[in-house]
Design a protein around this motif. Structure first.
Motif, PDB file in Angstrom:
ATOM      1  N   ASN A 224       0.840  -1.211   0.000  1.00 38.52           N
ATOM      2  CA  ASN A 224       0.000   0.000   0.000  1.00 38.52           C
ATOM      3  C   ASN A 224       0.870   1.255   0.000  1.00 38.52           C
ATOM      4  OD1 ASN A 224      -1.482   1.863   2.585  1.00 38.52           O
ATOM      5  ND2 ASN A 224      -2.389   1.769   0.563  1.00 38.52           N
ATOM      6  N   ASP A 226       0.643   5.156  -2.502  1.00 37.88           N
ATOM      7  CA  ASP A 226       0.915   5.880  -3.749  1.00 37.88           C
ATOM      8  C   ASP A 226       0.537   5.124  -5.021  1.00 37.88           C
ATOM      9  OD1 ASP A 226       1.936   7.669  -1.968  1.00 37.88           O
ATOM     10  OD2 ASP A 226       4.038   7.240  -2.385  1.00 37.88           O
ATOM     11  N   ARG A 249      -6.096   6.971  -1.655  1.00 35.48           N
ATOM     12  CA  ARG A 249      -6.374   8.306  -2.191  1.00 35.48           C
ATOM     13  C   ARG A 249      -6.643   8.299  -3.692  1.00 35.48           C
ATOM     14  NH1 ARG A 249      -1.144  10.816   0.275  1.00 35.48           N
ATOM     15  NH2 ARG A 249      -0.519   8.682  -0.238  1.00 35.48           N
TER      16      ARG A 249
END
Ligand SMILES: Cc1cc2nc3c(=O)[nH]c(=O)nc-3n(C[C@H](O)[C@H](O)[C@H](O)COP(=O)(O)O)c2cc1C
Length: 377
Positions: A224, A226, A249
């Motif tokens: 996990n 980016d 995100r």
């Protein structure tokens, strides 16, 4: 592993992609939208598992409305992980049982949250500073949970040292944790810098060395940090050797990112498998403006349905910036007026009117395109 669905304990996921818990963003309505966005012009899946916000087990056990709202799930939201935070093994274990009894497919323990409110009570990533306590919590949860409900842990690389995760991960799998997710940053880093894939790889290798020959199969590690598109997803898989990828995100503006990342893996798998006779698999097309507006409309309708007008209005006003980003395409007029009208909307009728007007070609400006694109990157 590229293109291989993830197995977590007894649970087989449709893909190896997970929607991250993002407190105040990835609520029930958003999770459903991500799952549905995985089917846009594509029928091979995307989201393998989604997760609730971090939940207070004490709040769940007391039946606090806030905790119950955060834990809310339904049939459209399966399979679902429920994430617990805390530092008292007995309370965490009772919370785990509560979660299993209220629809959790998987129960996750938060060992990565850097927020003071959580770490000051020794929970979240503070558990990375006290391995014995972290292991006691996991063992208590595992003992309390029914066998068929997998227990997972989500951690960072360490509190300040980026080398703590491999040892902790190995201790956790020893007491029955069935998958480990690693965000490739330390707590000190918060969200600065970039996720360190080489450090994630060390966790993958440590857990694989320990569990590779277990009769029940090796314990998967999920990378996990980016990952926002197929390129970064394939890089995470290749450079870390991880079994699955969690995306946070990147999904807030592109809820169909799971579809694209899964498609890229299947296409890649076919490339690797080569063979002139292999049927051609194409990447799905970029969603159209109509499809994106339909997703925003669906998100809003689900929030109205699940949480009522006050909540839905607050959320759509604050999230429209994220969700509308892909509507700002290179070479097109600025969409700032559209976002502004939604932000200032007085009620659901005004939101709906703005969506309709945008689709009809209105609510576009001139001269702000470069600014909007800069905001969108
Ligand atoms: C606003 C915000 C809230 C978050 N809330 C949680 C949470 O409740 N539980 C958790 O384990 N991680 C939480 N995270 C961390 C994400 O799950 C994820 O590990 C991190 O954002 C890195 O992944 P990404 O680069 O794909 O976003 C949060 C991150 C952000 C930005």
């Amino acid at each position: 592993m590229v293109g291989k669905p993830l197995q977590i304990g007894s649970v087989r996921l449709a893909t190896n992609l997970l929607l991250a818990p993002i407190a105040r963003y990835c609520d029930l309505a958003f999770r459903v939208v991500c799952r549905e966005a995985s089917t846009l012009d594509w029928d091979r899946g995307g989201v393998g598992l989604a997760c609730t916000d971090l939940l207070s087990p004490a709040g769940l056990l007391r039946g606090t409305q806030h905790s119950l709202d955060l834990a809310r799930t339904n049939d459209l939201d399966k399979p679902i992980g429920m994430q617990l935070y805390g530092a008292v093994p007995e309370v965490m274990a009772q919370g785990a049982v509560w979660a299993a009894e209220h629809g959790a497919t998987v129960v996750d323990i938060n060992m990565g949250c850097p927020v003071d409110k959580v770490t000051k009570k020794d929970g979240g990533s503070k558990l990375m500073c006290d391995m014995e306590k972290a292991v006691r919590i996991a063992a208590a949860c595992r003992r309390a949970l029914p066998k068929h409900v997998p227990l997972t842990c989500k951690m960072r690389l360490g509190w300040s040292c980026p080398d703590d995760a491999p040892a902790l991960a190995c201790r956790l799998v020893d007491v029955g944790v069935e998958a480990i997710t690693v965000h490739g940053r330390t707590t000190d880093q918060r969200f600065k810098g970039t996720a360190d894939r080489a450090k994630i790889r060390q966790v993958v290798e440590a857990v694989r060395a320990k569990t590779g020959r277990w009769p029940s199969g090796p314990i998967p590690v999920i990378g996990n940090g980016d990952v926002t598109d197929p390129t970064s997803c394939l890089a995470m898989l290749r450079e870390t050797g991880c079994d699955g990828v969690m995306i946070g995100r990147g999904a807030l503006s592109h809820p169909w990112v799971f579809r694209d990342c899964w498609a890229a893996q299947l296409v890649e798998g076919m490339d690797l498998g080569a063979g002139a006779d292999a049927p051609e698999l194409q990447m799905p097309p970029e969603p159209t403006d109509e499809q994106i507006i339909a997703l925003i409309r669906r998100y809003f309708a689900l929030m109205l349905d699940y949480r009522g007008e006050h909540y839905a209005m607050h959320m759509i006003r604050s999230r429209i910036s994220w969700m509308a980003r892909p509507l700002q395409r290179p070479g097109t007029a600025s969409i700032k007026p559209f976002k502004e009208v939604v932000r200032l909307a007085a009620d659901p009728v005004a939101v709906e009117a703005a969506l309709a007007e945008f689709l009809a070609g209105g609510l576009r400006g001139v001269g702000h395109e470069a600014e909007d694109l800069a905001e969108a990157t």
